[in-house]
Write an enzyme that holds these catalytic residues in place. Sequence first.
Site, short mmCIF file in Angstrom:
data_model
loop_
_atom_site.label_atom_id
_atom_site.label_comp_id
_atom_site.label_asym_id
_atom_site.label_seq_id
_atom_site.Cartn_x
_atom_site.Cartn_y
_atom_site.Cartn_z
N CYS A 35 0.86 -1.18 0.00
CA CYS A 35 0.00 0.00 0.00
C CYS A 35 0.90 1.23 0.00
O CYS A 35 1.91 1.27 0.69
CB CYS A 35 -0.87 -0.06 1.26
SG CYS A 35 -1.44 1.55 1.83
N GLU A 38 9.89 1.38 -11.46
CA GLU A 38 8.59 1.65 -12.10
C GLU A 38 7.48 1.83 -11.06
O GLU A 38 6.50 1.07 -11.03
CB GLU A 38 8.23 0.53 -13.08
CG GLU A 38 9.15 0.49 -14.28
CD GLU A 38 8.65 -0.43 -15.39
OE1 GLU A 38 7.79 -1.29 -15.11
OE2 GLU A 38 9.13 -0.30 -16.52
N CYS A 57 -4.26 3.03 -3.70
CA CYS A 57 -4.73 2.05 -2.72
C CYS A 57 -5.95 2.63 -2.02
O CYS A 57 -5.94 3.80 -1.64
CB CYS A 57 -3.63 1.74 -1.72
SG CYS A 57 -4.21 0.61 -0.44
N CYS A 71 -7.49 1.33 0.77
CA CYS A 71 -7.69 0.80 2.13
C CYS A 71 -8.01 1.93 3.11
O CYS A 71 -7.96 3.11 2.75
CB CYS A 71 -6.46 0.02 2.58
SG CYS A 71 -5.07 1.09 3.00
N GLU A 90 15.52 0.83 -19.79
CA GLU A 90 15.10 -0.53 -20.15
C GLU A 90 14.47 -0.54 -21.53
O GLU A 90 13.68 0.34 -21.87
CB GLU A 90 14.02 -1.06 -19.19
CG GLU A 90 14.47 -1.45 -17.83
CD GLU A 90 13.29 -2.03 -17.02
OE1 GLU A 90 12.35 -2.59 -17.62
OE2 GLU A 90 13.30 -1.88 -15.80
N TRP A 146 5.21 -10.38 -21.82
CA TRP A 146 3.96 -10.05 -21.13
C TRP A 146 2.81 -9.67 -22.05
O TRP A 146 1.73 -9.38 -21.57
CB TRP A 146 4.21 -8.96 -20.08
CG TRP A 146 5.14 -7.86 -20.50
CD1 TRP A 146 6.47 -7.78 -20.17
CD2 TRP A 146 4.86 -6.70 -21.29
NE1 TRP A 146 7.04 -6.64 -20.72
CE2 TRP A 146 6.07 -5.96 -21.40
CE3 TRP A 146 3.71 -6.21 -21.91
CZ2 TRP A 146 6.15 -4.77 -22.11
CZ3 TRP A 146 3.80 -5.01 -22.62
CH2 TRP A 146 5.01 -4.31 -22.71
N GLU A 174 9.33 -14.10 -15.74
CA GLU A 174 9.94 -13.42 -16.89
C GLU A 174 10.97 -14.29 -17.61
O GLU A 174 11.84 -13.77 -18.32
CB GLU A 174 10.55 -12.10 -16.44
CG GLU A 174 9.46 -11.16 -15.93
CD GLU A 174 9.94 -9.77 -15.59
OE1 GLU A 174 9.25 -8.80 -15.98
OE2 GLU A 174 10.98 -9.64 -14.94
N LYS A 175 10.85 -15.61 -17.45
CA LYS A 175 11.89 -16.47 -18.05
C LYS A 175 11.87 -16.46 -19.57
O LYS A 175 12.86 -16.78 -20.20
CB LYS A 175 11.80 -17.90 -17.50
CG LYS A 175 10.48 -18.60 -17.69
CD LYS A 175 10.52 -19.96 -16.99
CE LYS A 175 9.16 -20.63 -16.99
NZ LYS A 175 8.13 -19.84 -16.23
N PHE A 176 10.76 -16.04 -20.18
CA PHE A 176 10.74 -15.94 -21.65
C PHE A 176 11.00 -14.52 -22.15
O PHE A 176 10.79 -14.22 -23.32
CB PHE A 176 9.42 -16.48 -22.20
CG PHE A 176 9.32 -17.98 -22.06
CD1 PHE A 176 10.19 -18.81 -22.75
CD2 PHE A 176 8.38 -18.56 -21.21
CE1 PHE A 176 10.12 -20.19 -22.61
CE2 PHE A 176 8.30 -19.93 -21.06
CZ PHE A 176 9.18 -20.76 -21.75
C1 GAL Z 1 9.61 -3.48 -16.77
C2 GAL Z 1 10.18 -3.76 -15.39
C3 GAL Z 1 11.21 -4.87 -15.41
C4 GAL Z 1 10.71 -6.02 -16.23
C5 GAL Z 1 10.38 -5.53 -17.62
C6 GAL Z 1 9.90 -6.60 -18.55
O1 GAL Z 1 8.34 -2.98 -16.68
O2 GAL Z 1 10.77 -2.61 -14.84
O3 GAL Z 1 11.47 -5.27 -14.09
O4 GAL Z 1 9.60 -6.56 -15.62
O5 GAL Z 1 9.37 -4.58 -17.54
O6 GAL Z 1 9.55 -6.09 -19.81
#
Ligand code: GAL
Length: 643
Positions: free
Chosen positions: A118, A153, A161, A163, A309, A317, A357-359
């Site tokens: 929270c 992020e 939240c 609550c 990133e 995802w 996140e292995k893929f």
């Molecule tokens: C970002 C995150 C990372 C990882 C990545 C995967 O949103 O900061 O930790 O999850 O996405 O694409």
Amino acid sequence: MTSNHFLDQPRIWYGGDYNPEQWPEEVWREDVRLMQAAGVNLVSLGIFSWAWLEPQPGQYDFGWLDRILDLLHAHGVHACLATATASPPPWLAHRHPESLPVTADGVTLWPGGRQAYCLHSEAYMQHASALVTLLAARYKEHPALAAWHINNEYGCHVSECFCDVSAAAFRTWLQARYGTLDALNHAWGTAFWSQRYGQWAEINPPRRAPTFANPTQQLDWRRFSSDSLIALHDMEVEILRRFTPQTPVTTNFMGFFKPADYRKWAHHEDTVSLDTYPDPSDSFAAAQNAAQCDLSRSLGDGKPWMLMEQTPSAVNWRPRNVLKQPGQMRLWSMQAVARGANTVMFFQWRAAKAGAEKFHGALVPHVGVENSRVWREVSALGNELQELGPLAQSRVVADVGILVDWQSWWALEQDSKPSTAVTFYDRLATFYGPLYAANLTTDFVFTDSDFANYKLLVIPNLYLVDDATAARLEAYVAAGGTAVIGFFSGIVDENEHIRLGGYPAPFRKLLGLRVEEFAPMAEGESNTVRFDDGATAACDLWADVIDLEGATALAAFTGNFFAGQPAVTEHAFGQGRAYYIGTRLAAEAMGALLGRICHAAGVMPPVSAPPGVEVVRRRTAEGRDLWFVLNHRPELATVTLLV
Ligand code: GAL
């Protein structure tokens, strides 16, 4: 603000998220050897390592982090050292169930994923502060430390939240904003639907309600939740600056992320960072990526920023995770550098063996580095960037500013509007897309920016505007600037109360017109406009019924009861000029119109290039122009410089 010293060096930094806690130590030695081979000199270290650093409350283990930091340093790799607070260990929720976040429907979000805390949890804050304090004290003089990577992020999964603890925090925030219940009742317009509050304790977050919740309550909730995220960040910054006042702090932003007012936030950190994951299967991906990059540069008023990133290949995802094509990773990385990034970084260094996140793609893929396309490409890029160091000391050149404002975004997209199809992204893309395609580099500007830096200000939508901003826009045009304003702007004040006196009341003088009625269009409905040169174009989504009060019509609708009335207008105001676009024009017509407006404002494309070729300029302190020519097409292209 401290100096961004590492980003001011003549160097483009290269690397990514590094999670050594997922691997035995013999793998670390291979990691640093490979990092050297790939030109990696910066890693974001230990972002999700809280449970590893503090396996049980108050029991810490920093030994492994000491060892990996020393090893990295010995191999010339710096650390953007994470504060590791992004995902609390399971013991936090076990001991403090009240630290878990709750949705608007009253559903508790449990641990087992990440970010299960929270935003107002005392237990979270106490334990996070203790960890950050120990990290700062321990590593403050470590030679590998280049910057602090705060949390990760913020708000990505939990940005609010509902609550009871959060409800109490909301009341405190409201008391600070309004002082008295009378002021709150006025601002929230509680004369409507019997909503008048007699005690602070009666006020709640906008939890699931039978129908539309009070709009100002919703808007204040967004402001409050954004402030709460920033406050968590500030809690860590305050600790870090005590120990390492010279070390830059950053937290990774997600581009146009609605829940957090990144402009407000950027004033609280030293460097803006971006995580960007455009979908390679989306034909607008390159433009979207460019926009995220432009935002990251603009949030810091043009300072160098960090591409923190991106994926080297695919994410994990989306329902279908399409690969970047060979060369696309390099192209989009260079796009970020062209648009002001002084780092090129990835999620993540080594592909995970286990976990959700292995893929996800990585610099070191599951198959290893032998005969790996991904490895060949990332190591080639890392080595190429080492040659480009001097670029780092130049700045991007932009004549056009596009105004964006989180408060207006929040208010625009609340319920009970003339059309919920009018969205921030749609409005932005309608204006950004043609400018991007014409290679007219744009900065984003905010209500607190200096508008005078730009020949042209583009305002795709400013549904909510306060008096001060409206006055500054008027002054900008009066002093010789050119502004182009999209429909449904200037409609409400900061309380989301209608600005009476004919729409758009604060811009009527500037635009020389009055909008009498809005005519939102049904799905699939369209109209046509005819321009002053006879050209016609389709339009959809929205039509304003406009009366001229000094402006000239550049285009008029041809259909509906307002046929013949203006759709696009131009108005000379003071030394400048203001344009208004009262509908959504088909893309080509929008491009032509913006081209005409740019031309009149003295903004010229610097190149003649075929579609799909992107050109951006960075300028050195000595005034030398460095051109980035990025070919997004499969075939060769010819580009002619016009300046
Ligand atoms: C970002 C995150 C990372 C990882 C990545 C995967 O949103 O900061 O930790 O999850 O996405 O694409």
